[in-house]
Design a protein around this motif. Sequence first.
Motif, short mmCIF file in Angstrom:
data_model
loop_
_atom_site.label_atom_id
_atom_site.label_comp_id
_atom_site.label_asym_id
_atom_site.label_seq_id
_atom_site.Cartn_x
_atom_site.Cartn_y
_atom_site.Cartn_z
N GLY A 91 -13.38 24.90 -17.22
CA GLY A 91 -14.20 25.43 -17.93
C GLY A 91 -15.06 24.64 -18.58
O GLY A 91 -14.59 23.75 -20.03
N ASN A 130 -15.43 28.45 -9.13
CA ASN A 130 -13.87 28.27 -10.09
C ASN A 130 -13.37 29.49 -11.26
O ASN A 130 -12.64 29.67 -12.00
CB ASN A 130 -13.52 27.09 -11.61
N ASN A 131 -14.38 30.42 -11.21
CA ASN A 131 -14.93 31.92 -11.86
C ASN A 131 -13.57 32.52 -10.89
O ASN A 131 -13.94 33.71 -11.13
CB ASN A 131 -15.78 31.93 -12.53
N ASP A 169 -14.36 35.13 -16.31
CA ASP A 169 -14.92 34.70 -16.63
C ASP A 169 -16.04 35.17 -17.12
O ASP A 169 -17.15 34.97 -16.56
CB ASP A 169 -15.42 33.26 -16.75
MG MG Z 1 -15.34 29.36 -16.58
#
Ligand code: MG
Length: 370
Positions: free
Chosen positions: A30, A226-227, A242
Amino acid sequence: MKHDKETLKRIAGRFQIDGEFVDAEPYGTGHINDTYKCKWQDRAGTRPFILQRINNNVFKNPPQLMENISRVTGYLGEQLARTPGSEPDRETLTLIPTRAGEKFHLDEQGNFWRTYVFIRGARTFDTCTSPDQAYEGAKMFGKFQRMLDGLPGPRLHDTIPFFHHTPRRFKDLEKAIEKDAHNRAASARAEIKFAVRHKPLSTLVVDLLAAGRMPERITHNDTKVNNVMIDDATGRGICVIDLDTVMAGCALFDFGDMVRTMPRLAAEDERDLGKVSCDPVFFEAMARGYLESARQFLLPVELEHLVDAGRLITFTIGIRFLADYLAGDVYFKTHRPGHNLDRARVQFKFMESLEQQEDKLEAIILKHSH
Ligand code: MG
Ligand code: ADP
Ligand code: GN1
């Protein structure tokens, strides 16, 4: 590692976890928070947890942010608990309260920390490795919007006001160009020119929202691939994560950020721009997944602008990377000189690919809209 293990042990100890703290290591890729995977040991064995320091440079009011997350995860958890066959502690984030019963721990330095149940047997991908992943991820984000449609209670707090307000983002870029605080504008001349040429795109969604022609919804607002976590065993989308930017928004913001990340097979910071384009097979899988979940509630005005949203959000994030490069890398985490400029270049190259394939992408959306 930004925080040493003794500090992490002390902070982790503030949360309601049984057993002994064993270890902690930085986790994930992140750009905003400091995320650690902590291991705890009790009689049953070792168990991981996610410990996160909330970035309070980016999020100005962490208590309000945590109130949002607590309401959202609580509501999702209730719905999942009523759904036969679901696993609530894997299908939504679950906060672990502090020993004092709070949602977060505020340390002596003014840092805000939280702990989540670790979602086991699943992972995130920075880029999709198969069309199925794009389908699964997009389906999850659509389901997420659908499940939050009836969230009771007051409007969620704006954790970052005007987050996807592209005209404001453009003004920020103009200020950064004018100030040129690190003498970097000369090295980004081509990118600045590209941004200025595309300025008219900025007003697209905000104008429709302001005119009352576009509905406001509860949206995730950071739907990069990627969340969303993908189950290791089944390859199915398992959990949207997230949640810092979940607030009132527009469905197009979420779809646009999926377009930015799911059909781009090159990394977000790829230096070889020849590798950066929109893959139509991945785009179709993503569109099919999202529309399977969202078709039932989207209005014609939203469906009409899904392809535009891809260009718009890619542009918005491109100009944010560019502005941060010019301002001296103060917002996004960077790992090499010129990192934010490389990221901006990828966004702009990807926009060109979306522009070139517009007709094809519109046809795909049409095919899956009914
Ligand atoms: Mg993230
Ligand atoms: P950032 O806001 O910095 O992007 P995220 O909340 O997305 O932080 O977390 C960073 C990474 O940590 C995620 O991409 C994911 O791989 C991992 N992660 C976050 N929460 C969990 C969780 N509850 N279980 C397992 N992994 C997680
Ligand atoms: C940040 O937190 P993370 O890494 O998932 C950013 C997004 C950007 C993204 C670009 C709160 O997302 O808006 O699109 O980087 N999050 C925030 O990769 O600014």
